[in-house]
Design an enzyme around this catalytic site. Structure first.
Site, PDB file in Angstrom:
ATOM      1  N   CYS A 103      16.015 -31.297   0.037  1.00  0.00           N
ATOM      2  CA  CYS A 103      16.029 -32.585   0.717  1.00  0.00           C
ATOM      3  C   CYS A 103      15.027 -33.542   0.056  1.00  0.00           C
ATOM      4  CB  CYS A 103      15.812 -32.408   2.208  1.00  0.00           C
ATOM      5  SG  CYS A 103      16.550 -33.755   3.150  1.00  0.00           S
ATOM      6  N   LEU A 104      13.868 -33.791   0.662  1.00  0.00           N
ATOM      7  CA  LEU A 104      12.892 -34.642  -0.032  1.00  0.00           C
ATOM      8  C   LEU A 104      12.530 -34.024  -1.388  1.00  0.00           C
ATOM      9  CD1 LEU A 104      11.104 -37.177   0.098  1.00  0.00           C
ATOM     10  CD2 LEU A 104       9.315 -35.765   1.100  1.00  0.00           C
ATOM     11  N   THR A 125      -5.135  -3.957  31.275  1.00  0.00           N
ATOM     12  CA  THR A 125      -3.849  -4.314  31.901  1.00  0.00           C
ATOM     13  C   THR A 125      -3.976  -5.452  32.913  1.00  0.00           C
ATOM     14  OG1 THR A 125      -4.074  -2.767  33.735  1.00  0.00           O
ATOM     15  CG2 THR A 125      -3.047  -1.927  31.719  1.00  0.00           C
ATOM     16  N   HIS A 168      19.966 -28.544   3.555  1.00  0.00           N
ATOM     17  CA  HIS A 168      18.939 -27.524   3.786  1.00  0.00           C
ATOM     18  C   HIS A 168      19.584 -26.141   3.781  1.00  0.00           C
ATOM     19  CE1 HIS A 168      15.648 -30.213   5.331  1.00  0.00           C
ATOM     20  NE2 HIS A 168      16.683 -31.023   5.409  1.00  0.00           N
ATOM     21  N   LEU A 203       3.364 -15.092  21.999  1.00  0.00           N
ATOM     22  CA  LEU A 203       3.458 -13.631  22.025  1.00  0.00           C
ATOM     23  C   LEU A 203       4.702 -13.149  21.300  1.00  0.00           C
ATOM     24  CD1 LEU A 203       2.363 -12.679  25.644  1.00  0.00           C
ATOM     25  CD2 LEU A 203       1.081 -12.440  23.520  1.00  0.00           C
ATOM     26  N   LYS A 241       0.198   2.999  35.186  1.00  0.00           N
ATOM     27  CA  LYS A 241      -0.608   2.053  35.953  1.00  0.00           C
ATOM     28  C   LYS A 241       0.114   0.702  36.041  1.00  0.00           C
ATOM     29  CE  LYS A 241      -5.247   0.144  35.524  1.00  0.00           C
ATOM     30  NZ  LYS A 241      -6.443   0.216  34.664  1.00  0.00           N
ATOM     31  N   ILE A 253       2.284 -25.801  34.878  1.00  0.00           N
ATOM     32  CA  ILE A 253       2.954 -26.738  35.778  1.00  0.00           C
ATOM     33  C   ILE A 253       4.358 -27.046  35.264  1.00  0.00           C
ATOM     34  CG2 ILE A 253       2.951 -29.131  36.616  1.00  0.00           C
ATOM     35  CD1 ILE A 253      -0.110 -28.969  36.639  1.00  0.00           C
ATOM     36  N   GLU A 262      18.201 -23.406   3.801  1.00  0.00           N
ATOM     37  CA  GLU A 262      17.402 -22.450   4.578  1.00  0.00           C
ATOM     38  C   GLU A 262      17.901 -22.244   6.008  1.00  0.00           C
ATOM     39  OE1 GLU A 262      16.484 -25.469   3.707  1.00  0.00           O
ATOM     40  OE2 GLU A 262      15.132 -26.422   5.151  1.00  0.00           O
TER      41      GLU A 262
HETATM   42  N1  GLN Z   1      12.738 -38.303   4.139  1.00  0.00           N
HETATM   43  C1  GLN Z   1      13.939 -37.984   3.442  1.00  0.00           C
HETATM   44  C2  GLN Z   1      15.159 -38.615   4.073  1.00  0.00           C
HETATM   45  O1  GLN Z   1      15.141 -39.005   5.194  1.00  0.00           O
HETATM   46  C3  GLN Z   1      14.107 -36.476   3.315  1.00  0.00           C
HETATM   47  C4  GLN Z   1      14.325 -35.774   4.606  1.00  0.00           C
HETATM   48  C5  GLN Z   1      14.085 -34.308   4.538  1.00  0.00           C
HETATM   49  O2  GLN Z   1      13.437 -33.808   3.620  1.00  0.00           O
HETATM   50  N2  GLN Z   1      14.562 -33.570   5.540  1.00  0.00           N
HETATM   51  O3  GLN Z   1      16.182 -38.716   3.443  1.00  0.00           O
END
Ligand code: GLN
Length: 536
Positions: free
Chosen positions: A384-385, A191, A510, A17, A226, A151, A512
């Protein structure tokens, strides 16, 4: 003066939600009133952290600066509030049990039967109040994952029920988020699910103070009355949360509905003037008014679930707003790409982003998209990758090392251009053992990345085991692929970029995880700028 106040957010009727967005929006409003706020998330699963989960399960794993692998909601908290969260902001059932069991083995409870109540609930309470003990916050919002009635949520609900009395009623407020479905056949909003869900909370000893109702249509006064009557809440504490085009509008909606004022009232706190949302509104206006569209291909293998690349999408959105363009991100499944079809599949995009990932599924498609971006001079960001694929691609197609690979995918290659980090060689356990969190990166003068950041030293977050193999660096640099960011202590390559290409950047970290609505990340801003140039 006064102690830290706690807001507890629970959810009912169904999952998804948007408790995270509501919590983050409330946090933004309280912060905009000058309060010091943070948010924490309690997750009822037994994994110690989400680092061992496939993104298909719960979406992306978000990494904090202190190296915690956490729930993606922490990303929302950071993006909305411009704060840094930490390991203490995310607690799972696994972590709770792990510490209770460790204490039991140590003999801390010697002679006693260890039970869910009080031992597990006490540990939950201890974790919840940990952040408050630092004295850094006026208000801590605690989001309880899952749905009431499950649970696995019960110990959490019991813990916060007790905390209301431990901390003092005037220091706590309970917000319950539910759904008011619309039945199109009878054209009615219903509701009853909300009433039932509040009953479940009441059975567990919690009377919510505020109800936030998710709905697709406006809730009129009668409906609100309500709900107020049957759920024992004030009329003004029945808040509607209607669907909007962007999540970043939710703080503004919540302000209109008076959520922040109601929460402060229940906490006996002053609702000083009105929140300062100037910058926020500017951001939302830009986001909504930009009409030029930029299309980005996000090449990854977890594309079936939108949440798998949450932070990347949000970073692109932030960078789009500041560049006054609408960024449309299209997911491309890397397993569907090959050297034969890549030009056809990627030809309509202004920029290509190759996503992070693990393992060799879909790797050839990722490498093929790098070739396409490199040869056709399409702006490229590899994360990264994504960087590692760019490195492999260059080795194979420019340096002529045909068998070049990462040792993650191929142990026998003669050209291990990406290799396991030295410090990883003795690691056998999977949980929390990667190179995680914030590390320094010094930038090369005159590089594209230095131009983007406008500084020489940055700190970025990581999550990986493999790295660029420095034995090959000279060959790369001689052929125009330059290391433009390195870790100053270890010499680990953090960034590679290609000369003679409008914008081709790969990062081992990263970016991001650090982009926020009001502080978009410099690399995403620069990437989007390059895609705008490419579109012209
Ligand atoms: N698999 C790659 C590594 O371990 C890249 C990891 C990733 O993209 N976060 O270095």
């Amino acid at each position: 003066m006064g102690s830290t106040k706690y807001v507890f957010v629970t959810g009912g009727v169904t999952s998804s939600l948007g408790k995270g967005i509501i919590s983050a929006s409330l946090g933004r409003l309280l912060k905009a009133r000058g309060y010091r706020v943070t948010i924490q998330k309690l997750d009822p699963y037994i994994n110690v952290d989400p680092g061992t989960l496939n993104p298909y399960e719960h979406g992306e794993c978000y990494v904090t600066d202190d190296g915690a692998e956490t729930d993606l909601d922490l990303g929302h908290y950071e993006r909305f509030l411009d704060i840094q969260t930490s390991q203490a902001n995310n607690v799972t059932t696994g972590r709770i049990y792990q510490s209770v069991i460790n204490k039991e083995r140590r003999g801390d409870y010697l002679g006693k039967t260890v039970q869910v109540i009080p031992h597990i609930t006490d540990e939950i309470k201890r974790r919840i109040t940990l952040l408050g003990k630092r004295g850094e916050y006026d208000i801590i919002i605690t989001e309880i994952g899952g749905t009431v009635g499950d649970i696995e949520s019960l110990p959490y609900i019991e813990a916060v029920r007790q905390l209301r009395w431990d901390l003092g009623v005037e220091n706590t407020v309970f917000i319950h988020l539910t759904l008011v479905p619309y039945l199109s056949a009878s054209r009615e909003l219903k509701t009853k699910p909300t009433q039932h869900s509040v009953k479940v909370l009441l059975e567990n000893g919690i009377q919510p103070d505020v109800l936030v109702l998710r709905a697709e249509h406006e809730l009129d006064k009668d409906l609100r009355k309500k709900v107020a009557l049957f759920c024992n809440v004030e009329l003004e504490a029945v808040i509607q949360s209607i669907d909007v085009s962007t999540i970043y509008e939710v703080p503004l909606l919540m302000q209109n509905e008076g959520l922040d004022v109601m929460v402060l009232k229940k906490l006996n706190m002053e609702a000083k003037d009105s929140p300062d949302l100037k910058e926020w509104k500017k951001f939302v206006d830009r986001l909504k008014s930009s009409n030029k569209e930029i299309r980005i291909a996000l090449v990854g293998k977890y594309v079936e679930l939108y949440d798998s690349y949450k932070s990347i999408i949000e970073s692109l959105t932030h960078a789009g707003a500041i560049n006054k363009v609408k960024v449309k991100v299209i997911f491309i499944h890397s397993e569907m790409l090959s050297a034969d079809n890549v030009s056809e599949k990627l030809k309509e995009y202004h920029g290509i982003l190759v996503a992070p990932g693990f393992g060799d599924r879909g790797i050839d498609g990722k490498i093929a998209s790098v070739t396409y971006a490199r040869e056709n001079k399409v702006p490229f960001l590899g994360i990264c990758l994504g960087l590692q694929c760019a490195v492999i691609e260059f080795a194979r197609n420019v340096l002529g090392y045909e068998d070049a690979h990462s040792t993650e995918m191929s142990n026998y290659t003669k050209h291990p251009v990406i290799d396991l980090m030295e410090e990883q060689k003795g690691v056998t356990e999977k949980g929390g053992t990667m190179r995680l969190g914030g590390y320094a990166c010094s930038l090369k003068k005159g590089s594209k990345v230095q131009e983007a950041y406008q500084t020489d030293l940055v700190r970025e977050r990581h999550r990986h085991r493999y790295e660029f193999n420095n034995d090959f660096l000279d060959a790369y640099e001689e052929h125009g692929m330059i290391s433009t960011g390195i870790n100053p202590e270890s010499g680990l390559v953090e960034i590679m970029e290609q000369e003679g290409h409008p914008w081709f950047v790969g990062t081992q970290f990263h970016p991001e995880y650090r982009s926020t609505a009001l502080n978009p990340h410099p690399l995403f801003i620069a990437f989007i700028k390059a895609t705008i140039d490419n579109s012209q």
